[in-house]
Design a protein around this motif. Sequence first.
Motif, PDB file in Angstrom:
ATOM      1  N   ALA A  38       1.548   6.594  -6.761  1.00  0.00           N
ATOM      2  CA  ALA A  38       0.420   7.451  -7.136  1.00  0.00           C
ATOM      3  C   ALA A  38       0.755   8.922  -6.906  1.00  0.00           C
ATOM      4  O   ALA A  38       0.405   9.783  -7.721  1.00  0.00           O
ATOM      5  CB  ALA A  38      -0.828   7.056  -6.346  1.00  0.00           C
ATOM      6  N   LYS A  39       1.454   9.211  -5.808  1.00  0.00           N
ATOM      7  CA  LYS A  39       1.827  10.595  -5.504  1.00  0.00           C
ATOM      8  C   LYS A  39       2.774  11.156  -6.565  1.00  0.00           C
ATOM      9  O   LYS A  39       2.601  12.274  -7.052  1.00  0.00           O
ATOM     10  CB  LYS A  39       2.484  10.658  -4.124  1.00  0.00           C
ATOM     11  N   ASP A  41      -6.243   3.908   1.035  1.00  0.00           N
ATOM     12  CA  ASP A  41      -6.402   4.153   2.469  1.00  0.00           C
ATOM     13  C   ASP A  41      -6.619   2.810   3.155  1.00  0.00           C
ATOM     14  O   ASP A  41      -7.678   2.192   3.004  1.00  0.00           O
ATOM     15  CB  ASP A  41      -7.589   5.091   2.700  1.00  0.00           C
ATOM     16  N   CYS A  54      -9.430   3.005  -2.473  1.00  0.00           N
ATOM     17  CA  CYS A  54      -8.270   2.987  -3.370  1.00  0.00           C
ATOM     18  C   CYS A  54      -8.495   3.974  -4.496  1.00  0.00           C
ATOM     19  O   CYS A  54      -9.579   4.104  -4.982  1.00  0.00           O
ATOM     20  CB  CYS A  54      -8.109   1.585  -3.906  1.00  0.00           C
ATOM     21  N   CYS A 110       0.834  -1.213   0.000  1.00  0.00           N
ATOM     22  CA  CYS A 110       0.000   0.000   0.000  1.00  0.00           C
ATOM     23  C   CYS A 110       0.867   1.261   0.000  1.00  0.00           C
ATOM     24  O   CYS A 110       0.559   2.234  -0.690  1.00  0.00           O
ATOM     25  CB  CYS A 110      -0.935   0.011   1.202  1.00  0.00           C
ATOM     26  N   ASN A 169      -6.314   7.854  -7.353  1.00  0.00           N
ATOM     27  CA  ASN A 169      -6.654   7.942  -5.933  1.00  0.00           C
ATOM     28  C   ASN A 169      -5.651   7.158  -5.096  1.00  0.00           C
ATOM     29  O   ASN A 169      -5.105   6.156  -5.545  1.00  0.00           O
ATOM     30  CB  ASN A 169      -8.061   7.392  -5.678  1.00  0.00           C
ATOM     31  N   TYR A 170      -5.449   7.616  -3.864  1.00  0.00           N
ATOM     32  CA  TYR A 170      -4.550   6.917  -2.952  1.00  0.00           C
ATOM     33  C   TYR A 170      -5.272   5.754  -2.299  1.00  0.00           C
ATOM     34  O   TYR A 170      -6.498   5.689  -2.273  1.00  0.00           O
ATOM     35  CB  TYR A 170      -4.026   7.876  -1.886  1.00  0.00           C
ATOM     36  N   TYR A 224       2.268   1.677  -3.408  1.00  0.00           N
ATOM     37  CA  TYR A 224       1.208   2.161  -4.296  1.00  0.00           C
ATOM     38  C   TYR A 224       0.990   3.665  -4.110  1.00  0.00           C
ATOM     39  O   TYR A 224       0.913   4.423  -5.078  1.00  0.00           O
ATOM     40  CB  TYR A 224      -0.089   1.395  -4.009  1.00  0.00           C
ATOM     41  N   ASN A 225       0.881   4.096  -2.849  1.00  0.00           N
ATOM     42  CA  ASN A 225       0.644   5.514  -2.569  1.00  0.00           C
ATOM     43  C   ASN A 225       1.804   6.392  -3.021  1.00  0.00           C
ATOM     44  O   ASN A 225       1.592   7.494  -3.531  1.00  0.00           O
ATOM     45  CB  ASN A 225       0.365   5.731  -1.079  1.00  0.00           C
ATOM     46  N   ASP A 226       3.036   5.916  -2.824  1.00  0.00           N
ATOM     47  CA  ASP A 226       4.201   6.678  -3.289  1.00  0.00           C
ATOM     48  C   ASP A 226       4.192   6.812  -4.813  1.00  0.00           C
ATOM     49  O   ASP A 226       4.459   7.889  -5.354  1.00  0.00           O
ATOM     50  CB  ASP A 226       5.510   6.008  -2.840  1.00  0.00           C
TER      51      ASP A 226
END
Length: 197
Positions: free
Chosen positions: A163-164, A191, A197, A156, A188-189, A159-161
């Motif tokens: 996406a950012k 959570d 997601c 996760c 989308n991030y 994924y968030n990194d």
Amino acid sequence: MYKLLFVLMCSLFFYYITKDLRVFAGVFIFLTALMFWGAQIETVNRRLAISQARDDIEGALRKRRTLLEKAYESIKDSAAFGESELSLIDRLLSGENNSEGEDTVFKEYYLLQKMVKDILAEKMEGSAEDRAETALQPEWFDMALKDVENELSTACIFYNDSAKEYNSAISTFPTSVMAKINGFGLINYFDADNGSC
């Protein structure tokens, strides 16, 4: 914007040296095309990183599902389940939701696993004294679950990194132009608290 300024400065430099407007136009067009080509490659590579990160999350979810199935098989005869609990477990085991496809399905599957995990963790604690030794004791379940949860958490974060970085890239010129041409939007991030997601 800095890239476009760099292209313009290089083109003006060549114009200053040659005093030929055709050289200026040629250099400007060539460097602009190169800039947009690089932006296209950057956009695609960042989307591939997000796709890989999503695959990692799905892999961790598959491992967690396998663990939850083992836990359920281990205690289903000795633990009393309510009708709503059995309904959730049945949905998970029947594959009604899966981690692939639309984001809404992905979220539902994540949340479904989370609910079943909480149910089974509680039942395993309650049925530990009532049943004979099996391969799946609460301690083993907790340790295995912790390993899977750590893997899921790492996936996760990745994924968030990704996406950012992607969202930042497509918010700047010229990558924003290439993203619009390709129909790419913001991602989308993920959570981990609510499975969004």
